[in-house]
Every structure is written in C-alpha cells, then in structure tokens.
Scaffold this motif. Structure first.
Motif, PDB file in Angstrom:
ATOM      1  N   TYR A  46      -5.495  -4.820  -7.084  1.00  0.00           N
ATOM      2  CA  TYR A  46      -5.642  -5.936  -6.171  1.00  0.00           C
ATOM      3  C   TYR A  46      -4.350  -5.679  -5.471  1.00  0.00           C
ATOM      4  O   TYR A  46      -4.040  -6.531  -4.677  1.00  0.00           O
ATOM      5  N   GLY A  47      -3.440  -4.842  -5.745  1.00  0.00           N
ATOM      6  CA  GLY A  47      -1.996  -4.707  -5.104  1.00  0.00           C
ATOM      7  C   GLY A  47      -2.195  -4.116  -3.560  1.00  0.00           C
ATOM      8  O   GLY A  47      -3.193  -3.608  -3.392  1.00  0.00           O
ATOM      9  N   THR A  48      -1.110  -4.251  -2.972  1.00  0.00           N
ATOM     10  CA  THR A  48      -0.878  -3.738  -1.768  1.00  0.00           C
ATOM     11  C   THR A  48      -1.317  -2.451  -1.532  1.00  0.00           C
ATOM     12  O   THR A  48      -2.076  -2.059  -0.498  1.00  0.00           O
ATOM     13  N   ALA A  49      -0.718  -1.451  -2.409  1.00  0.00           N
ATOM     14  CA  ALA A  49      -0.953   0.008  -2.349  1.00  0.00           C
ATOM     15  C   ALA A  49      -2.575   0.363  -2.131  1.00  0.00           C
ATOM     16  O   ALA A  49      -2.871   1.090  -1.408  1.00  0.00           O
ATOM     17  N   ASN A  50      -3.362  -0.446  -3.020  1.00  0.00           N
ATOM     18  CA  ASN A  50      -4.718   0.082  -3.115  1.00  0.00           C
ATOM     19  C   ASN A  50      -5.371  -0.633  -1.755  1.00  0.00           C
ATOM     20  O   ASN A  50      -6.261  -0.106  -1.333  1.00  0.00           O
ATOM     21  N   VAL A  51      -4.981  -1.969  -1.532  1.00  0.00           N
ATOM     22  CA  VAL A  51      -5.457  -2.398  -0.528  1.00  0.00           C
ATOM     23  C   VAL A  51      -5.542  -1.731   1.237  1.00  0.00           C
ATOM     24  O   VAL A  51      -6.185  -1.364   1.745  1.00  0.00           O
ATOM     25  N   ASN A  52      -4.227  -1.259   1.130  1.00  0.00           N
ATOM     26  CA  ASN A  52      -3.681  -0.409   2.225  1.00  0.00           C
ATOM     27  C   ASN A  52      -4.307   0.919   2.051  1.00  0.00           C
ATOM     28  O   ASN A  52      -4.956   1.449   3.264  1.00  0.00           O
ATOM     29  N   ALA A  53      -4.644   1.427   0.863  1.00  0.00           N
ATOM     30  CA  ALA A  53      -5.537   2.749   1.031  1.00  0.00           C
ATOM     31  C   ALA A  53      -6.919   2.474   1.442  1.00  0.00           C
ATOM     32  O   ALA A  53      -7.388   3.405   1.928  1.00  0.00           O
ATOM     33  N   PHE A  54      -7.618   1.358   1.164  1.00  0.00           N
ATOM     34  CA  PHE A  54      -8.733   1.178   1.797  1.00  0.00           C
ATOM     35  C   PHE A  54      -8.518   1.114   3.039  1.00  0.00           C
ATOM     36  O   PHE A  54      -9.773   1.518   3.777  1.00  0.00           O
ATOM     37  N   ASN A  55      -7.792   0.344   3.669  1.00  0.00           N
ATOM     38  CA  ASN A  55      -7.521   0.291   5.261  1.00  0.00           C
ATOM     39  C   ASN A  55      -7.497   1.600   5.685  1.00  0.00           C
ATOM     40  O   ASN A  55      -7.895   1.652   6.950  1.00  0.00           O
ATOM     41  N   ASN A  56      -6.798   2.451   5.120  1.00  0.00           N
ATOM     42  CA  ASN A  56      -6.396   3.772   5.499  1.00  0.00           C
ATOM     43  C   ASN A  56      -7.719   4.513   5.840  1.00  0.00           C
ATOM     44  O   ASN A  56      -7.712   5.434   6.593  1.00  0.00           O
ATOM     45  N   PHE A  57      -8.889   4.099   5.081  1.00  0.00           N
ATOM     46  CA  PHE A  57     -10.180   4.798   5.352  1.00  0.00           C
ATOM     47  C   PHE A  57     -10.835   4.940   6.677  1.00  0.00           C
ATOM     48  O   PHE A  57     -11.203   5.646   7.116  1.00  0.00           O
ATOM     49  N   PHE A  58     -10.314   3.695   7.446  1.00  0.00           N
ATOM     50  CA  PHE A  58     -10.508   3.909   8.870  1.00  0.00           C
ATOM     51  C   PHE A  58     -10.098   5.152   9.569  1.00  0.00           C
ATOM     52  O   PHE A  58     -11.032   5.564  10.389  1.00  0.00           O
ATOM     53  N   ASN A  59      -9.000   5.530   9.278  1.00  0.00           N
ATOM     54  CA  ASN A  59      -8.447   6.752  10.335  1.00  0.00           C
ATOM     55  C   ASN A  59      -9.242   7.853   9.348  1.00  0.00           C
ATOM     56  O   ASN A  59      -9.458   8.829  10.174  1.00  0.00           O
ATOM     57  N   GLU A  60      -9.134   8.037   8.205  1.00  0.00           N
ATOM     58  CA  GLU A  60      -9.752   9.282   7.519  1.00  0.00           C
ATOM     59  C   GLU A  60     -11.202   9.241   7.885  1.00  0.00           C
ATOM     60  O   GLU A  60     -11.691  10.604   8.163  1.00  0.00           O
ATOM     61  N   LEU A  61     -12.094   8.264   7.991  1.00  0.00           N
ATOM     62  CA  LEU A  61     -13.522   8.496   8.521  1.00  0.00           C
ATOM     63  C   LEU A  61     -13.681   9.109   9.879  1.00  0.00           C
ATOM     64  O   LEU A  61     -14.498  10.067   9.968  1.00  0.00           O
ATOM     65  N   LYS A  62     -12.675   8.606  10.875  1.00  0.00           N
ATOM     66  CA  LYS A  62     -12.813   9.185  12.105  1.00  0.00           C
ATOM     67  C   LYS A  62     -12.389  10.407  12.181  1.00  0.00           C
ATOM     68  O   LYS A  62     -12.812  11.359  12.932  1.00  0.00           O
ATOM     69  N   ASN A  63     -11.153  10.723  11.528  1.00  0.00           N
ATOM     70  CA  ASN A  63     -10.413  12.159  11.801  1.00  0.00           C
ATOM     71  C   ASN A  63     -10.865  13.229  10.751  1.00  0.00           C
ATOM     72  O   ASN A  63     -10.756  14.294  11.166  1.00  0.00           O
ATOM     73  N   ASP A  64     -11.496  12.989   9.569  1.00  0.00           N
ATOM     74  CA  ASP A  64     -11.481  13.730   8.756  1.00  0.00           C
ATOM     75  C   ASP A  64     -13.316  13.767   8.230  1.00  0.00           C
ATOM     76  O   ASP A  64     -13.899  14.866   8.116  1.00  0.00           O
ATOM     77  N   LEU A  65     -13.838  12.679   7.650  1.00  0.00           N
ATOM     78  CA  LEU A  65     -15.039  12.527   6.856  1.00  0.00           C
ATOM     79  C   LEU A  65     -16.168  12.803   8.117  1.00  0.00           C
ATOM     80  O   LEU A  65     -16.848  13.632   7.793  1.00  0.00           O
ATOM     81  N   MET A  66     -16.040  12.106   9.111  1.00  0.00           N
ATOM     82  CA  MET A  66     -17.113  12.272  10.079  1.00  0.00           C
ATOM     83  C   MET A  66     -17.328  13.686  10.528  1.00  0.00           C
ATOM     84  O   MET A  66     -18.431  14.179  10.488  1.00  0.00           O
ATOM     85  N   PRO A  67     -16.014  14.174  11.019  1.00  0.00           N
ATOM     86  CA  PRO A  67     -16.189  15.607  11.490  1.00  0.00           C
ATOM     87  C   PRO A  67     -16.786  16.733  10.567  1.00  0.00           C
ATOM     88  O   PRO A  67     -17.318  17.713  10.784  1.00  0.00           O
TER      89      PRO A  67
END
Ligand code: FER
Length: 304
Positions: free
Chosen positions: A160-181
């Motif tokens: 529940y800490g900030t690092a984990n929550v931020n890592a989930f929010n980072n998925f937004f960029n990852e999805l667009k830039n890495d996973l979907m391509p």
C-alpha cells in the motif's frame, strides 16, 4: 387324516399381518425417499442463479473446462519505460489463426499480484473459451501484463506504500510506449477503439478507469471489478469528451460484502452525474475472485 385347521388359519393370518407390515414399511420408505428428493430438488432450484431475472448471473460451470480451451502463453519483452524485462500472459482463443485480426483486451491484476494472478486464480482461459465456444463472446486476444512497473521488478513488502502505488500509475506510460507496441508487433490485433478493451480487478480496475477515461480514442471498452481508491481524477473530472460519451462501454461491478464497495458506487455516480453511460451491478461476495471471475464473464460477454 386329522388336519388342525385352526393352526392353518392362525398361520395364514400371521403371513397376512407380516405382509401388511412389510407393505406399510415399503410405502413409508418410498414416501420418505420421494419427499427428500423433492425437497433437495426444490432447495437446489432455489440456490441456482435466476438467469432471467438476473442478467449478471454466471451459469454454473462457467469457469470449469467444458470444451476446447484456448492457449495461455507467457511472453517477455524489454521495457524502455522501466529499463527492465517484463512478462505478460497472452490468451489466444480456440481456433486462433495467426493471420487473422482479433480484438484485444488488456486484463490487469490487483495490488498484491503480478502478471500470473489472473492465470493462477481466475481461470481466464476457461471463462473466455466457454463463452467463445458457446458464441456468447467474440474470439479475442487477452493480454495479462505486469501492472507494477518498477525497477527492480519486485512486489514490495509494503504493497500500500507510495512506491507500489506509483509503480501501478507508471503502467499508463508502459502500456502506451512498450506493451501495446510489443503486442501489436507480435499479434494481429485491432488498432481501433472498437476492438480494444481494458479491464481489471481492484488496483487494476482503478487503473482501467484511469487509462480508459484518459485514452477514449484508444479504448472503447472499460471494465472495473471492485475498483480500488486512488484514481487521480476528482468527481468532476470523471467524464468523457462528448463524442465518446455514448459509445464507450464502461462496466463497474463489485461484491456487496467488499469493504471497497463505496468506491465503485462513487466512481459510477461521478460518471453518470457527468452524463457518461455505465453498466453497474453488484453481486453477493467480497474482495475476491468469486466476484472478479463473474466480472470477467460479464465483461467479455458484452464487448466487441
Ligand atoms: C487501498 C485499498 C485497497 C488502496 C488500494 C487497494 C491504493 C487495492 C486492493 C487490491 O488491489 O486488491 O486503500 O490504496
């Protein structure tokens, strides 16, 4: 010869009495068996989902192997966003043909999970294959990624800490830039919003709302099962541009015994207050895969 008829009569009476006793005993046993059978049948019928009255009830065995299953394959790709190698599971449907274009669903895990959570607990291949084999869902590709994008790639002890929550929010960029391509290079998947869905459980449900509302030109279908708090939008910001208000399918569901139920209610209220159509339902259950499997069943059935 002298025959004692009294004795014969007595003997006959005894036989008749004994037979009546057995006859009555058999009747009592038969009546009891019939009563128990009828009572059990009635009880079972009462416990079964009332499919006509409840459009969200999943039929019994919806998550058990019935017919031909699709395939679940683990894939690795390198992520520029985090500088790590990431993994995901990809479901391809029964009858999959590599040269055909399929709609694609990104299916996200919860705060404790990784890319294996749906595979390990949610029977996604059975739920989807049963629906597809019965022609109740379109053939689709389902990508189950790791939604926690941090380097090193670990599940932190304080989820529940900030690092984990931020890592989930980072998925937004990852999805667009890495996973979907990556997925679009490896598989022939639709590149239209009408052929792309995003859904998830709890933290993944919150992320699906976040990403789906932020990228309506990319996703036409959004599913949030027991969505977690911490969506960055205020109630006023939970809206879609006019052109996407009536052609985006948003399904929000939650268990009635889930401690996070109020968040699903609030997300749904904010969207509908802002003129966005949603499909909202609750079922009996807590913060668990009983509810999330039902969510996947209902979402897969209604998209594409
Ligand atoms: C919270 C409660 C639950 C929260 C996240 C969750 C970030 C997520 C739960 C899950 O994914 O199962 O306060 O805050």
């Amino acid at each position: 010869m002298y025959v004692n008829t009294d004795f014969i009569l007595l003997w006959k009476n005894q036989i008749i009495k004994t037979n009546i006793f057995y006859f009555l005993a058999v009747i009592v046993v038969l009546v009891t068996v019939v009563c128990v059978y009828l009572l059990t049948a009635y009880k079972n019928k009462k416990n079964q989902p009332k499919e006509e009255s409840d459009p969200f009830a999943a039929p019994s065995g919806f998550d058990k192997k019935k017919g031909k299953l699709g395939n679940l394959t683990e894939k690795s790709y390198s992520s520029k966003t985090t500088g790590t190698t990431q993994k995901c599971y990809v479901y391809t449907p029964p009858g999959y043909k590599a040269n055909k274009v399929y709609p694609v669903m990104y299916l996200l895990h919860g705060i404790n999970g990784t890319h294996t959570e749906w595979k390990d607990n949610g029977n996604p291949d059975r739920i989807l294959s049963n629906l597809i084999n019965a022609c109740d869902a379109k053939r689709m590709i389902v990508v189950m990624p790791n939604v926690r994008f941090m380097n090193p790639n670990i599940v932190p002890s304080d989820v529940y800490g900030t690092a984990n929550v931020n890592a989930f929010n980072n998925f937004f960029n990852e999805l667009k830039n890495d996973l979907m391509p990556f997925i679009e290079k490896e598989y022939k998947v639709s590149k239209e919003r009408t052929g792309r869905a995003i859904a998830g459980l709890s933290m993944g449900g919150m992320e699906s709302l976040n990403i789906g509302i932020s990228m309506p030109e990319t996703f036409g279908f959004i599913g949030a099962f027991s969505a977690a708090p911490s969506l960055p939008f205020s109630a006023e910001q939970m809206k879609l541009p006019d052109e996407y208000k009536n052609n985006t399918f948003i399904m929000i569901c939650c268990g009635l015994e889930d401690g996070l139920l109020s968040f699903s209610q609030d997300y749904n209220k904010s969207l509908t207050d802002n003129g966005v159509q949603t499909t909202y339902y609750t079922i009996r259950g807590g913060h668990d895969f009983g509810v999330w499997k039902n969510g996947l069943y209902n979402f897969a059935k209604r998209i594409f």
